[in-house]
Structure formats: C-alpha cells, structure tokens
Design an enzyme around this catalytic site. Structure first.
Site, PDB file in Angstrom:
ATOM      1  N   CYS A 339      46.413  41.650  43.473  1.00 50.66           N
ATOM      2  CA  CYS A 339      47.043  40.509  42.810  1.00 50.66           C
ATOM      3  C   CYS A 339      47.930  39.636  43.710  1.00 50.66           C
ATOM      4  CB  CYS A 339      47.806  40.960  41.563  1.00 50.66           C
ATOM      5  SG  CYS A 339      48.396  42.642  41.569  1.00 50.66           S
ATOM      6  N   ASP A 388      38.258  43.474  40.142  1.00 55.50           N
ATOM      7  CA  ASP A 388      39.492  42.816  39.735  1.00 55.50           C
ATOM      8  C   ASP A 388      39.257  41.362  39.356  1.00 55.50           C
ATOM      9  OD1 ASP A 388      42.082  43.537  39.308  1.00 55.50           O
ATOM     10  OD2 ASP A 388      42.564  43.858  41.413  1.00 55.50           O
ATOM     11  N   HIS A 390      41.898  37.850  38.202  1.00 58.48           N
ATOM     12  CA  HIS A 390      43.217  37.322  37.849  1.00 58.48           C
ATOM     13  C   HIS A 390      43.025  35.933  37.287  1.00 58.48           C
ATOM     14  CE1 HIS A 390      44.041  40.497  40.835  1.00 58.48           C
ATOM     15  NE2 HIS A 390      45.009  40.770  39.983  1.00 58.48           N
ATOM     16  N   LYS A 470      49.749  46.321  28.830  1.00 53.36           N
ATOM     17  CA  LYS A 470      48.297  46.251  29.027  1.00 53.36           C
ATOM     18  C   LYS A 470      47.535  46.847  27.850  1.00 53.36           C
ATOM     19  CE  LYS A 470      48.217  50.545  31.773  1.00 53.36           C
ATOM     20  NZ  LYS A 470      47.855  51.159  33.057  1.00 53.36           N
ATOM     21  N   HIS A 516      45.830  39.952  34.438  1.00 51.16           N
ATOM     22  CA  HIS A 516      45.089  40.859  35.311  1.00 51.16           C
ATOM     23  C   HIS A 516      44.028  41.552  34.443  1.00 51.16           C
ATOM     24  CE1 HIS A 516      48.693  41.136  38.189  1.00 51.16           C
ATOM     25  NE2 HIS A 516      49.210  40.619  37.075  1.00 51.16           N
TER      26      HIS A 516
END
Length: 638
Positions: A339, A388, A390, A470, A516
């Site tokens: 990130c 991943d 973002h 989350k 995220h």
C-alpha cells in the site's frame, strides 16, 4: 419461597423455584436440553455451571456443543478427564495446565510431569481406556472455593508443586477447584455436570513442552486430545483428519512436483515448472478479471527507504514483522505490504473527482519476518504474492465500491467451486492509528454494504488492521474446513499521512478514502488451499497437466508426437509418454500425476486417426475423432 423469573434468548420466561439450580431448571422446564446443555451464560456476561443456583431474576443462554463457548466447556472438561485418568494410572504424575486450544493436533492438551517415567504414544490406548471407565462411572462434577492460603496448603499436602506455583501468582483472595469422584484440580471452570457427558474422545498426539514455555524450566509431557458428545461426530472428525492427511498440500506438492522448500531459504517457496504454471494461471485469471472491472496494474519496488514506513505507520505498528537492510548508509526495509508504494504512485499526479474511483491492482511480492516455529508449507511463508488492489474513492462512493468488491470476490470463489462462505467484520484493534470518527465511518460503511447485499456476517472484535476495519471472507472447502482468504479494508489514515488529495466538483482539495482489497489473499496460500480442496485433481482450466499422451507400443510414437504437437499448438498443456513401458504402468503413472485427460494411442487409433481417452477419476475409455476431442476440450473450458 418466591420463584425466580428466568428469561430465555427468545424473550420467553419461565419460573425457577428459589434455591434450585439451572440443572433443575433444564430438567423441569427444558427437557429437550437435558443431554445437550453444558453451561449457562448469565445476563451479566458470566458463564457458570449448570449446578449454579441463581439468587435473582436473570436472562440466560444455555450453551450446547453447537456453540463455540459450549465446545470450550466440553473440551476443558475433557482435559480434566485426561488428567484424572493419568493420575489414576500413575499417582506420582504431577499435573500443570490443561487448556483448550484452537490450532494444533487436538482441541485440548495437558502438560504433565511424569518424573523419570517416559510416556509414549504406545501408552495412549491405556489412558483412553481409563478415561472410558471414568465416563462410564458418570461422576458428578463439583465446584468449590478455598482461600488462596487454604488452596496452597492443600496442594502442598498433595505434592502438587506446579499448582502451588500457579496459585502463588494469583492476585485473587480465593480460588476455585473442580472435582469428580476422588480427583480434583485447580480451575476457574465452568465444566460439564457429569463425566458421563464426555462420551467420545481420542488422544491424538504426544510431545514435549517446557513449563511456562521457558526452556530453562523442566521439560514436561504434553498429551493432546479431541472429544465430542457422540461417537458419530468423533468418527466423522477422524475421517476428515485422515482425509486431510491424504490431501496435505505439502505431500501433494512434492508428489505432483509443484514446489519445494530448501534449507538455503527456509520459509521461501521454490516454484517448480508445474507449480509455476499453476501460479501463473491464477495470476492471469485475477489480472483479466481486474481489467474487466476497470483496474489498472502497477508494480512497486521491493525495497523502500525506512522513512516511507515511518510515514505509513508500519514502523510503529508492524516493525517486528519486517526485514531491513542498509543501502548507501541509509536504512531501507523490504516491503511487507504494497500500500505505501501505491500511495506514491497516486501522489505522482494530480487527480480530479472525474477520475475517481481510481483502481490500482498489483501482484506484489512481499516479505514478512515469521518465526521458524510457525512456518507451515504454503500456508505460512516468509515471502508471498498478494493479489492486492488499492482503490482511491471520494467518501460518497466508498459503500458502492465495497459492494462491487463483494460481488467480485464471490464471483472469483465460485469459479473455483467454492459455494459456501462465512463473512466477518473485524473491528479496531488496540494498536491502531486514526481518529475515532474515521474508524466509526469506515466500520459503518462495511456494515451498510454487507446489509445492502443481504449477507449475514459476524463480528471479530479488535481483529482489524492497524489502519482500518475490514471485511473477512472465509471459504468452505470440500472437507468443510473454513479458510480466511479475502479482505476489504477502509482506510482514512494513510491518505492523510501521505497528503493525498483530489480536486472535487467544488474546486476544493479533498483527501480520498483508500480501500485495500485482496481476494485470494496471497497466491501461495490460495494455491495450498486449492491443492487440498481438489486433492490435486484440478479442473481442466487450472490443471498444470491437462493432457498426457501415452503410446501402447514404440510403433505408435510418430502418431503420438503428431497428436501431442497438435494439442500444444492449440494452447493446451500436454505431456508425452513414449517410454518403452507397459501401457498399464503408463496409465497408473498418468493417474498419479492427476492428468485431466489420459490419451491412449495404439494401432486402432493410428489407423483411424482417432483418439481414445480417459477422464481423470473414470475407468472407462472413449474413442473420438481428433476434431471431436478438441471440441470436447474447448467445450469444457467454456
């Protein structure tokens, strides 16, 4: 005497005669729970035994084996059953602690000092037999309290030095003991009412353990066990354990030549050619799905200056899990997460509200310092690749983005045949950064998105990331095991720390919200899950060995090579076996390699220009034309 009012979870109320226990209440008012009730949760949050006698009106929940807390009561009582059996067989054995555990070779264990006596797995059946006797005796389990001084004196007389040491470390003025028959132990409880409830159990492993986990202390013998209220449940568990051993991804990874671990790099997987095909197939699939949904792919460096990690908050909250190195007399860190690097890419350009949401995806390789004792195949490694992403979004777009991610996540899981899920929201941990207001906004957005999608979910208090709450997605595999994979995290903190902004419609600068998200979680761990879920028998699109072409005799080699080359040119992953071996041996080898299709080519096939094939898991052979076989393959892939 006046009766008490006992209120049940559904809001209904029943009366309990004053001075009577919850056991009496179940017996008279809830007979259907007579054999199931294990303990009681009171309205003040305390969990007590069924023998507890209430003195005031209360709301209660009766715990059964279906409840997590009920299982803990059952398994803790089973540890006492083990301890009693051991001391009946070896009266000089000294007990230490016998806790319930979630991960390990059992649901509970007891650490025991056997003195000079060596106890091995050969002794476990003898202990189990004694445990069975105690169950058959159906002893009443009783609780009583002593002052700290009385308890110390009692255990000194009984020559139980470990219990004395434990009590001396307590701050409380009194301690509780639990006993059954002639035996008792120091314990907070609660416990089941009778030993007869502990009907089905098995001792699963034995190992060494140091008292209080300190290698300077004496080494003890640790005995593990599992237990269930019925033999049927125990038998089902044992079957699943044996099935899980057969499916162990470390074992199958070696047999199928997918990956290995080497002493030169402990905890770092080496991907062999077939494993690399599997890895690349997963990467290509998630990449294509991201592109379809408007993501842009980026790549960020593996090593970045420590000042970046101080700015992001990882230095204060994650430093113990990071690797460091010096470059040109400056300190750098190997990235444990992607990130912060993504934030630098966002910051490189100015942004308008018209661009947002801006979705960056990265198959980023990260490194985390894990202790050697927790490494476990692909499930716990020191280097892995996160799928991943973002997403930078204005506040009013956050909830809809989360909803889209939820849909995306479930679409991916269903592609692999996962259809049962369990979802949680993990809330703010003690070690965190950001304002209360931001955390509340972020957490509420996750609640709202899940509710809007009609998804049931639980709460994991304090299990969020240090930068935001989350959603956790758990998938259920073919053995019924749950695996936590994907996450969605809402982060107000990092955009502020990196001074990220965009120009809103009013012409003013605002900070975006950073979302995220990962769906696999990590490719390495997800591959380990898939290996065990499919038992190495991957679907055609995923299988590194889609087709194996076998010859019946050497005279069929030219035709086999022609078929092989044709399939390769069509884009299939094919292996050719023209060894001078019996066809039965070749077929068995193809089965062991988990090939989706095994082609058997002999005189008949060569003369007709046809193909005889077997599907993985089938024993019958079918014959089709070469074009017919290609149509079959393409139909299965579509």
């Amino acid at each position: 005497m006046a009766a008490l009012t006992i209120t049940l979870p559904d809001g209904s109320s029943k009366e309990l005669e004053s001075g009577k226990s919850f056991s009496d209440f179940v017996q008279n008012q809830l007979p259907f729970l007579k054999e199931k009730a294990l303990a009681v949760v009171l309205s003040d949050g305390r969990t007590v035994d069924l023998s507890f006698v209430p003195t005031e009106n209360t709301t209660v929940k009766f715990l059964t084996f279906d409840d997590k807390e009920g299982k803990e009561v059952f398994h803790h009582s089973s540890a006492h059953l083990l301890g009693m059996a051991v001391q009946r067989l070896w009266p000089e054995a000294r007990l230490t602690v016998g806790p319930v555990i979630e991960n390990g070779p059992g649901f509970f264990f007891y650490d025991i000092d056997f003195g000079d006596l060596v106890i091995t797995v050969d002794d476990l059946p003898k202990i189990e037999a004694e445990m069975a006797k105690i169950v058959k005796e159906d002893l009443t389990v009783k609780r009583w309290e002593l002052s700290k001084e009385e308890a110390i004196e009692k255990f000194k007389k009984e020559n139980e030095p470990y219990k004395v040491e434990l009590i001396q470390g307590f701050d409380a003025a009194s301690v509780s003991l639990y006993g059954q028959g002639e035996w008792y132990d120091l314990c907070r409880g609660p416990h089941v009412a009778r030993t007869g409830q502990l009907k089905a159990f098995k001792l699963t492993a034995i190992s060494g353990a140091y008292w209080k986990g300190d290698s300077k202390n004496k080494q003890l013998t640790r005995i593990y066990g599992v237990s269930f209220p019925t033999k049927k449940l125990l038998d089902e568990y044992i079957f699943l354990i044996e099935e899980a051993k057969k499916r162990d991804h470390r074992k199958l990874g070696k047999e199928l030549d997918l990956f290995s671990f080497q002493d030169e790099a402990p905890g770092f997987p080496f991907w062999h050619p077939k494993g690399t095909v599997l890895w690349n197939t997963l990467a290509s699939y998630i990449r294509e799905e991201c592109f379809r949904r408007g993501y842009q792919e980026i790549k960020t460096p593996a090593i970045l200056n420590s000042s970046l990690w101080k700015k992001s908050g990882h230095w204060d909250n994650f430093k113990e899990n990071m690797y460091f190195t010096d470059i040109d007399e400056s300190e750098f860190a190997v990235k444990p997460m992607n990130c912060p690097g993504c934030c630098l890419i966002y910051k490189y350009h100015m942004h308008s509200y018209r661009e947002l949401p801006l979705r960056f995806m990265e198959l980023g390789n990260v490194h985390r310092h894990e202790m050697s004792g927790v490494l476990h195949g692909l499930f716990r490694v020191r280097a892995f690749t996160q799928d991943d992403a973002h997403i930078y979004a204005p506040l009013d777009k956050v909830e809809s983005e989360v909803e889209d991610i939820i849909d995306f996540t479930f679409d991916v899981y269903k592609k692999f045949g996962f259809t049962e899920f369990k979802t949680f929201i993990a809330t703010r941990p003690e070690k965190s950064q950001g304002s209360d207001e931001d955390w509340n906004l972020a957490t509420q957005a996750l609640h709202d998105a899940l509710k809007k999608k009609g998804i049931e979910y639980g709460i994991k208090e304090g299990d969020g990331a240090f930068y935001g709450p989350k959603i956790e997605f758990n998938i259920k595999d073919s053995l019924g095991r749950l695996w936590q994979c994907g996450t969605v995290q809402i982060d107000f903190s990092m955009p502020n720390r990196f001074e990220l902004d965009f120009t809103a419609s009013d012409g003013k600068k605002h900070a975006p919200v950073m979302i995220h998200r990962a769906i696999y979680g990590s490719l390495e761990r997800f591959i380990g899950i898939l290996i065990e879920h499919f038992e190495g028998k991957f679907p055609l699109w995923l299988n590194p060995t889609q087709i194996r072409v076998l010859t019946v005799a050497e005279t069929h080699s030219d035709y086999a090579k022609e078929v092989y080359q044709d399939l390769v040119m069509q884009g299939f992953r094919v292996e050719l076996d023209v060894r001078n071996e019996k066809i039965g041996s070749k077929i068995r080898d193809s089965i062991m390699k988990r090939s989706s299709y095994t082609l058997i080519l002999g005189d008949k096939e060569k003369e007709a220009g046809s193909i005889s094939y077997r599907r993985m898991g089938e024993e019958t052979t079918a014959t089709v034309s070469r074009d017919g076989f290609l149509s079959l393959l393409k139909g299965e892939l579509n």
